[in-house]
Design a protein around this motif. Structure first.
Motif, short mmCIF file in Angstrom:
data_model
loop_
_atom_site.label_atom_id
_atom_site.label_comp_id
_atom_site.label_asym_id
_atom_site.label_seq_id
_atom_site.Cartn_x
_atom_site.Cartn_y
_atom_site.Cartn_z
N ALA A 655 0.92 -1.26 0.04
CA ALA A 655 -0.14 -0.27 0.05
C ALA A 655 0.30 1.09 -0.18
CB ALA A 655 -1.34 0.05 1.38
N ALA A 656 2.32 1.29 1.12
CA ALA A 656 2.90 2.29 0.67
C ALA A 656 3.72 2.77 -0.64
CB ALA A 656 4.39 2.35 1.95
N ALA A 657 4.13 1.20 -0.86
CA ALA A 657 4.76 1.00 -2.40
C ALA A 657 3.23 2.31 -4.00
CB ALA A 657 5.02 -0.55 -2.98
N GLU A 736 5.44 -4.20 20.83
CA GLU A 736 4.29 -4.62 22.33
C GLU A 736 3.64 -3.21 22.37
OE1 GLU A 736 3.85 -7.54 25.07
OE2 GLU A 736 5.35 -7.28 23.16
N GLU A 737 2.71 -2.84 21.34
CA GLU A 737 1.93 -1.71 21.67
C GLU A 737 0.46 -2.43 20.93
OE1 GLU A 737 1.66 0.67 22.70
OE2 GLU A 737 3.92 0.96 23.97
N GLY A 738 -0.30 -2.53 21.99
CA GLY A 738 -1.81 -3.54 21.39
C GLY A 738 -2.88 -3.42 22.34
N THR A 739 -4.20 -3.08 21.68
CA THR A 739 -5.23 -3.54 22.59
C THR A 739 -6.54 -4.29 21.79
OG1 THR A 739 -6.86 -2.06 24.46
CG2 THR A 739 -6.47 -1.16 22.02
N THR A 740 -7.50 -4.13 22.43
CA THR A 740 -9.00 -4.09 21.81
C THR A 740 -9.49 -2.99 20.49
OG1 THR A 740 -9.52 -5.45 23.26
CG2 THR A 740 -11.28 -5.04 22.09
N THR A 741 -8.85 -3.46 19.62
CA THR A 741 -9.32 -1.65 18.49
C THR A 741 -8.92 -2.98 17.23
OG1 THR A 741 -8.03 -0.13 17.67
CG2 THR A 741 -6.59 -2.17 18.51
N THR A 742 -9.19 -1.49 16.07
CA THR A 742 -9.29 -2.28 14.82
C THR A 742 -7.96 -2.79 13.96
OG1 THR A 742 -8.41 0.21 13.59
CG2 THR A 742 -10.37 -0.43 14.97
N PRO A 743 -7.63 -3.29 13.01
CA PRO A 743 -7.08 -3.83 12.37
C PRO A 743 -5.61 -3.05 11.90
CG PRO A 743 -9.21 -5.18 11.65
CD PRO A 743 -9.55 -3.35 12.23
N PHE A 744 -6.07 -1.96 11.63
CA PHE A 744 -4.44 -0.84 10.97
C PHE A 744 -5.08 -0.29 12.01
CE2 PHE A 744 -3.82 3.07 9.37
CZ PHE A 744 -2.60 2.86 7.67
N ASP A 745 -5.76 0.16 12.66
CA ASP A 745 -4.88 0.31 13.89
C ASP A 745 -4.11 0.17 14.61
OD1 ASP A 745 -5.16 2.92 16.38
OD2 ASP A 745 -6.08 1.86 17.47
N MET A 746 -3.80 -1.32 14.29
CA MET A 746 -2.64 -1.97 15.19
C MET A 746 -1.29 -1.99 14.21
SD MET A 746 -3.03 -4.50 18.13
CE MET A 746 -1.64 -5.26 17.48
N ASN A 747 -1.66 -1.67 13.08
CA ASN A 747 0.32 -1.28 12.42
C ASN A 747 0.23 0.02 13.18
OD1 ASN A 747 0.39 -3.44 10.38
ND2 ASN A 747 -1.89 -3.08 10.28
N VAL A 748 -1.08 1.66 13.19
CA VAL A 748 -0.46 2.41 13.53
C VAL A 748 0.10 2.34 14.56
CG1 VAL A 748 -1.28 4.31 13.84
CG2 VAL A 748 -2.39 4.20 11.74
N ARG A 749 -0.01 1.65 15.81
CA ARG A 749 -0.12 1.65 17.10
C ARG A 749 1.73 1.62 17.21
NH1 ARG A 749 -2.83 1.74 21.45
NH2 ARG A 749 -5.11 2.27 21.03
N ASN A 750 1.79 0.01 15.72
CA ASN A 750 3.56 -0.12 16.05
C ASN A 750 4.86 0.53 15.39
OD1 ASN A 750 3.68 -3.00 18.57
ND2 ASN A 750 1.39 -2.58 17.20
N GLY A 751 3.99 1.21 14.29
CA GLY A 751 4.91 2.15 13.40
C GLY A 751 4.82 1.18 12.13
N SER A 753 2.41 0.89 9.42
CA SER A 753 1.44 1.28 8.86
C SER A 753 2.04 1.88 7.86
CB SER A 753 0.22 2.33 9.48
OG SER A 753 0.49 3.63 9.35
N ARG A 754 1.05 2.18 6.46
CA ARG A 754 1.54 2.09 5.08
C ARG A 754 1.89 4.44 5.04
NH1 ARG A 754 -4.06 0.42 1.75
NH2 ARG A 754 -3.56 -0.96 3.88
N TYR A 755 0.66 4.52 6.44
CA TYR A 755 0.72 5.85 6.78
C TYR A 755 2.94 6.33 6.97
CZ TYR A 755 -3.50 6.54 5.32
OH TYR A 755 -4.81 6.78 3.95
N GLN A 756 2.79 6.11 7.74
CA GLN A 756 4.09 5.98 8.60
C GLN A 756 5.34 5.07 8.04
OE1 GLN A 756 1.93 3.78 11.68
NE2 GLN A 756 2.50 5.23 13.04
N ILE A 757 5.13 4.17 6.97
CA ILE A 757 6.43 4.18 5.84
C ILE A 757 6.31 4.93 4.80
CG2 ILE A 757 7.11 2.02 3.46
CD1 ILE A 757 5.51 0.11 5.49
#
Length: 811
Positions: A655-657, A736-751, A753-757
């Protein structure tokens, strides 16, 4: 006295008396045999010389380092002698799994007398020189360690850790209808969680198609320095417990004056007859609904036949006899004298002649050839293993819902559902050679198609409306005990068969120490030419952290990868196929491999499919490759290298590409996917590692590299250590960042995600691409804003926005 609660006490005593009267000579010879094995154990622990006591014992005859476990050894010798008799009398296919693994000197003593040791260690002959070598080599550098290990013939269970013997024995018995596996469970081991669940294993053993396990629970009352739980329980309490488990129990108990040989003689015959009765009923079509399988509970004094006491404290029947009862005979003359009295109490001169050869009448008590428990063919799984009949993987290429081949990036296939179709065919083609052991997660992990061939195996009756669970010799076993699944699989593999352990990612960590033990077993096995390769231990790790957003933080743990990375390079493999076709290709490879611990990681949700089956095969063979169709100018002369390792993290790289290609064409990118994690390591450290030239061909010599990894970044850091110019490489992963959240937010929390890449790529490329630098600030600000907008959106709507959920690759 053999106890059978269905008979009055007088009848029980008469039964034992009859055995003694009828078999007096045989029992006396067995007792002499045990005297010899007990002597050999004590000699192994203490002596470096004067092994036949042909002169007074002196300090220089004693080993400097006294190692080994005496306390359990007399019980092992007792059981081994009577199993030998049972084998000879009934022409049995039988071997022994010894739970008290540090009782190795007892196993070695019996293996020496039966001649198996001489088969594999020619120096261990029946003469003075061979006997001296045998005794001296125990716990001696270059000799036998104090616990069972692959260098001990007849061993399929590493003795370094307690808890797994019983379930391993059951794994060995599966699909071996004529085999009986005897298993000694020590009362210390019986306290472990894995052993507690393993008692239920018979509920998964089909008596038509599988063999049997004869458990012997050895209660000698003590651990290293404490009484055992089972040792403090009364007989009626033990009877209630094990009757509830589903066993029929016989007690054998007492010291040497209780005629243990007559008791155990009768109990062994009883146990074997019970096993055959259950099997014959099932095999004649008269299956017993809830068969009561036999269990022998052997209660003997700890360290029996040792000196009763030392320095006013008891040895026999005490924790003091657990390891080395007399610890200082070299420096303490009184203790040296006590040791000599102990050794001479066995009257070894009556058991071994002056030339060092054991008396022939004692050797005649041992089975011969492959019926010796140390020579049983099942314990050398590599010699009897057969290849699986595997289907052509082209038949399992991912398809669109309408049956058409998938387009590149089509978001419509579950990798787990696809590999389930392949595994279903593997099961169909290999009815007694392949099993799946799963901790009650098969349907959850989308592998339910494997049950189309046969239902799950479960022998006891189940309530109505439980589909696909039956006593029909199924090849899938599910139980909510990772320990049982692992031990069953290990026993199955080490006796020459093939298997798979699928599991939730977070819960494989439960059996890390078992994996460690098995990997050590494989590593050490390679040091013995007579240990031929066995089928690999295959893990399929799914329900991964990136899609455990609904179960929360407790289910988000990829640490099993790190554990595998620490195993020997000859054994360890970690694969992260990026799509369904790659998963099928990887699984096909793993099922053909030998002597490996294979960890395969794949998500179960529907995800994009990137490669055709032919492309997937080539990609998996290479372990990593440039995806030219996703790169700028086929990846030539990039400003930045984007690397995906893992299916979810690869999706974010793609997605980042796509964003960079569409919105910042001035930035030249190369997309690389890694499916074999060990290619990152130098080729001098791992056989799959890339040499530096090939590493630079893939990742460039000097361009910035962004790795988006499935697990902890430390795993990749460990593999890359030693590569030059590592400062150019950034590693994203689970932090080691997580909780009950959305799938994409798991990527955001841990750096990851496509936007962070994208932000990372712009910042890194700006340093050497002026066109990118001119736009960098505006573009970075834009993607930082998108991240903030995403946070607000999920807080308002409880789900990810459509542009994330419905994103697809645009060629």
């Amino acid at each position: 006295m053999v106890k059978d609660i269905t008979q009055p006490a007088t009848q029980r005593q008469i039964a034992v008396g009859d055995i003694r009267k009828t078999h007096t000579n045989e029992l006396d010879e067995i007792a002499r045999y045990r005297r010899l094995t007990n002597y050999l154990v004590v000699a192994q622990i203490y002596l470096r010389d004067n092994v036949l006591l042909q002169e007074p014992l002196k300090p220089e005859h004693i080993k400097d380092r006294l190692l080994g476990h005496w306390g359990t050894s007399p019980g092992i010798n007792l059981v081994y002698a009577h199993l030998n008799r049972l084998i000879k009398q009934n022409n049995l296919d039988m071997f022994l799994v010894t739970g008290p693994g540090h009782g190795a000197p007892a196993n070695l003593a019996n293996l020496y007398l039966e001649g198996t040791l001489n088969k594999y260690y020619p120096a261990l002959t029946f003469d003075k020189k061979g006997l001296h070598t045998f005794v001296r080599n125990f716990s001696w550098p270059g000799g036998f360690p104090s616990h069972l290990y692959p260098g001990v013939p007849g061993t399929i269970h590493e003795g370094g850790e307690l808890g797994y013997a019983l379930a391993t024995a059951f794994g060995a018995a599966m699909d071996n209808p004529d085999l009986v596996v005897a298993c000694i469970v020590g009362d210390g081991e019986a306290e472990t969680g894995p052993t507690a669940t393993a008692w239920h294993s018979y509920k998964f053993i089909n008596p038509v198609e599988s063999g049997a396990v004869l458990p012997i629970l050895h209660l000698n009352g003590y651990k290293i320095s404490n009484p055992t739980i089972y040792g403090t329980m009364e007989d009626d309490e033990l009877l209630s417990l094990f009757t509830g488990y589903g066993y029929k129990v016989q007690f054998v108990e007492g010291g040497e004056d209780a005629d243990l040989d007559a008791q155990l003689y009768g109990a062994m015959d009883w146990g074997y007859q019970e096993i055959r009765a259950i099997q014959q009923a099932a095999r004649s079509g008269q299956r017993i609904e809830k068969p009561k399988w036999p269990l022998i509970i052997l209660r003997t004094p700890k360290g029996m036949t040792a000196p009763a006491e030392m320095d006013g404290e008891p040895l026999v029947g005490s924790y003091r006899s657990h390891q080395v009862p007399i610890t200082d005979p070299q420096s303490n003359p009184e203790h040296l004298k006590l040791l000599e009295q102990w050794l001479r109490s066995y009257r070894v001169e009556e058991l071994i002649d002056e030339q060092g050869r054991p008396r022939q009448e004692l050797l005649n008590l041992c089975p011969i050839g492959d019926q010796r428990m140390g020579s049983n063919p099942h314990t050398y799984g590599g010699k009897i293993a057969r290849d699986l009949d595997l289907p052509p993987i082209q038949d399992f290429a991912a398809q669109e819902d309408r049956g058409m081949p998938t387009r590149r990036g089509g978001n419509n296939v579950s990798a787990m559902e696809q590999v389930a179709l392949y595994l279903r065919e593997v099961i169909k083609r290999n009815p007694h050679l392949f099993r799946i052991f799963s901790p009650d997660e098969l349907q959850s992990n989308k592998l339910g198609a494997v049950l189309d061939v046969k239902p799950r195996e479960y022998e006891w009756p189940v309530p109505p409306h439980n589909e696909k669970v039956a006593a029909q010799g199924g090849q899938v076993i599910e139980v909510l005990s990772e320990h049982d699944c692992e031990a069953w699989l290990q026993g199955y593999i080490l006796t020459g068969r093939h298997g798979l352990f699928p599991s939730y990612e977070a819960f494989l960590n439960i059996i890390v120490s078992m994996t460690d033990q098995f990997a050590k077993f494989l590593k050490l096995s390679k040091e013995f030419a007579w240990r031929l390769p066995v089928p690999s231990l295959n893990y399929l790790e799914t329900s991964t952290l990136w899609r455990q957003e609904h179960n929360g933080f407790s289910h988000q743990n990829p640490g099993f990868i790190n554990s595998i990375l620490n195993k020997k390079a000859a054994v360890a493999r970690v694969y992260l196929p990026p799509d369904a076709n790659c998963l099928v290709s990887t699984m096909d490879h793993c099922l053909q491999s030998e002597d490996k611990v294979n960890l395969v990681i794949a998500n179960k949700q529907r995800m994009p499919q990137w490669l055709s089956m032919d492309e997937a095969i080539a990609h998996c063979r290479a372990g990593a490759s440039i995806w030219p169709w996703a790169s700028t100018d086929n990846g030539v002369d990039p400003d930045i290298v984007l690397v995906g390792i893992g299916d979810n993290t690869t999706l974010e790289v793609m997605a980042a590409a796509q964003i960079l290609r569409d919105e910042l064409p001035e930035l030249r990118i190369r997309v690389v996917n890694v499916t074999d994690l060990f290619i990152l390591q130098e080729n001098t450290e791992h056989p799959h590692g890339l040499d530096q030239q090939m590493f630079e061909a893939l990742f460039t010599p000097d361009r910035p590299v962004i790795i988006n990894f499935h697990g902890y970044p430390s795993a990749v850091e460990q593999l890359l250590f030693g590569r030059p110019n590592l400062g150019r490489i950034s590693i994203n992963g689970y932090r080691e960042e997580g909780t009950t959240t959305t799938p994409f937010d798991m990527n955001v929390r841990n750096g990851t995600s496509r936007y962070q890449i994208v932000i990372q790529a712009i910042r890194k490329a700006a340093a050497h691409n002026p066109k990118v630098a001119a736009l960098a600030n505006a573009r970075v600000s834009d993607y930082e804003y998108r991240l903030e907008a995403h946070r607000k959106y999920i807080e308002d709507h409880g789900s990810d926005p459509r542009e994330i959920v419905e994103w697809q690759w645009q060629a």
